[in-house]
Design an enzyme around this catalytic site. Sequence first.
Site, PDB file in Angstrom:
ATOM      1  CB  CYS A  20      -0.953   0.124   1.355  1.00 21.51           C
ATOM      2  SG  CYS A  20      -1.909  -1.201   1.565  1.00 21.51           S
ATOM      3  NE  ARG A  54      -9.214  -2.743  -2.599  1.00 20.17           N
ATOM      4  CZ  ARG A  54      -9.422  -4.192  -2.360  1.00 20.17           C
ATOM      5  NH1 ARG A  54     -10.073  -4.861  -3.186  1.00 20.17           N
ATOM      6  NH2 ARG A  54      -8.874  -4.561  -1.316  1.00 20.17           N
TER       7      ARG A  54
HETATM    8  P1  XMP Z   1      -0.756  -7.084   3.267  1.00 24.34           P
HETATM    9  O1  XMP Z   1      -0.075  -6.321   4.454  1.00 24.34           O
HETATM   10  O2  XMP Z   1      -1.482  -8.395   4.082  1.00 24.34           O
HETATM   11  O3  XMP Z   1      -2.068  -6.240   3.135  1.00 24.34           O
HETATM   12  O4  XMP Z   1      -0.248  -7.382   2.109  1.00 24.34           O
HETATM   13  C1  XMP Z   1      -3.252  -6.686   2.229  1.00 24.34           C
HETATM   14  C2  XMP Z   1      -4.205  -5.516   2.194  1.00 24.34           C
HETATM   15  O5  XMP Z   1      -3.825  -4.358   1.691  1.00 24.34           O
HETATM   16  C3  XMP Z   1      -4.956  -3.755   1.088  1.00 24.34           C
HETATM   17  N1  XMP Z   1      -4.785  -3.425  -0.138  1.00 24.34           N
HETATM   18  C4  XMP Z   1      -4.168  -2.058  -0.574  1.00 24.34           C
HETATM   19  N2  XMP Z   1      -4.081  -0.804   0.029  1.00 24.34           N
HETATM   20  N3  XMP Z   1      -3.275   0.232  -1.640  1.00 24.34           N
HETATM   21  C5  XMP Z   1      -3.517   0.056  -0.529  1.00 24.34           C
HETATM   22  O6  XMP Z   1      -3.534   1.384   0.115  1.00 24.34           O
HETATM   23  C6  XMP Z   1      -3.495  -1.066  -2.537  1.00 24.34           C
HETATM   24  O7  XMP Z   1      -3.006  -0.810  -3.594  1.00 24.34           O
HETATM   25  C7  XMP Z   1      -3.912  -1.995  -1.934  1.00 24.34           C
HETATM   26  N4  XMP Z   1      -4.045  -3.367  -2.417  1.00 24.34           N
HETATM   27  C8  XMP Z   1      -4.605  -4.142  -1.273  1.00 24.34           C
HETATM   28  C9  XMP Z   1      -6.177  -4.561   1.246  1.00 24.34           C
HETATM   29  O8  XMP Z   1      -6.788  -4.360   2.280  1.00 24.34           O
HETATM   30  C10 XMP Z   1      -5.474  -5.885   1.472  1.00 24.34           C
HETATM   31  O9  XMP Z   1      -6.533  -6.881   2.116  1.00 24.34           O
END
Ligand code: XMP
Length: 522
Positions: A344, A439
């Site tokens: 993120c 999203r």
């Molecule tokens: P982890 O730390 O497990 O996080 O890899 C997965 C979660 O990250 C969120 N997610 C995003 N948040 N930009 C964001 O700010 C993104 O591009 C993105 N893609 C996923 C989402 O809540 C996921 O479950």
Amino acid sequence: MAATRNSHLDDTFYQPADGFFAANSKVGLTYDDITLATLYSDILPRNTQLDTTLAEGLHLNIPVVSADMDTVTESRMAIAMALNGGLGIIHYNMAERDQLSQVSRVKYHVQGLIQDPIKIAPDQLIGDVLELIEQKRFGFSTFPVVDARGKLMGLLSGHVVKPRYASKKVVEALTPRKQVHTITKKELGKDPIARADKFFTEHLGIHKLLVVDEDDHLHGLITMSDVERITQERKAQFKPARDAQFRLVCAAALSATRNAFGELDRERILSHVGALVERGVDAVAVSTAHGHSKGVGDTVKVLRDAFPKLPIIAGNVTSAAGVEYLADCGANAIKIGQGPGSICTTRIVAGVGIPQMTALYVCARAAAKKKVSILADGGITKSGDIVKALTLSQAVICGGMFAGCTEAPGEVMEIGGKLYKQYRGMGSLAAMKAGSAARYGHEKADSTRKLAAEGIEALKESAGTVDRVLAQLIGGIQSGMGYLGAANLEQLRQKARYIRVSPAGQREAAPHDVVELKTGAN
Ligand code: XMP
């Protein structure tokens, strides 16, 4: 007895959630900023219970959910998660009909039943079959033989798949249909493994059972070795997460889809969710980066009205008002996390988001009042983070922890002698172009302005199977619960005592001043 009582001194330093987070209200804290204090325990880690209820009708045997991301959860991941007692949320970066068939694959997955076995045509040569085995590196050499319409013609047994018969046609070598053991899907009943187990005991020396429909079309293959493995697994502590009809649980994500006029596309949302429900989906997740918004609230309301009993997960939020809003709209479980994820960049790009432990505390207290559950979403990199998250939430959502697994979508690539899989944020440019722009409040077809990415594209080192990764995580969670004397997750939430950790304390927590060896690794 002194052993079971808290000492006054402990109470001064190690505080329960309310006192601790109130005392730290001026700073956003995340997993590594805190640690949990040990408590008197008569609980062995292996005896701790990890089951959790996210909503009425959505009960898991472990509190772990795989993220609805296009490099994490499709049917293979969702099947593996449910078999381990957790839940997979199928992402929505695909055509709606594809998401429906992904959900069907999970719901109709019969463990041990190979639904789409490799088939051979009668006019192929044994030499072709040998080549196929070599090319694909199959570890088996017995194949069902079907005609052009998928009707079963016989079984090509491994005994005849030999170079000396290479020039013979399959039709000359197969065991004919009449002599092949089959069973219909209906006869398999509610517990196909028990049924197949009985069959193999009754039919000495038979190791394969073919599944057909009433018209003799091939629908699957059950092998004795799979049945034996599964029978063993059934004795495992954490049972697969299943619905009332004994099917694996599965959730599907959706966005607050808009029509050409920029209004919420109620009809499309309702017809898609209706189709998901028909296929047996156990929950839908309205997944966006900003859940405390009209579009998400309206989507949840529309769904709640149309499907009063369907468990609805919604998010993401990091404020008490956000939780209250989504709960009032009808959500049962709320995703907490803005910007903690490993891929993120929301906090960097938008300057917005709250470190995860503080966000979880604030949201947990609001959720308790509204009688909804919360899911700690993102930022988890080790089992200790999960233990900390579970002191305030009902389950965790992990993306990065599973993206390197065999069951995650995408191919393994070799770089510099190491194996990797792709992992990308749903807010990365590539993912948004593939469909997830909604999203992040952007239009996929918006070519007049640049999309502002809130995620990156990355690689994860290949991590082996979900079984293996989850075994490690579960071991860690149980260990943490043992240290706190918590027999179940409810007790973990009640008993947790926190203290902040200094940067030196963080360094102390990881291995230090040694060169690590891995002689016991397999
Ligand atoms: P982890 O730390 O497990 O996080 O890899 C997965 C979660 O990250 C969120 N997610 C995003 N948040 N930009 C964001 O700010 C993104 O591009 C993105 N893609 C996923 C989402 O809540 C996921 O479950």
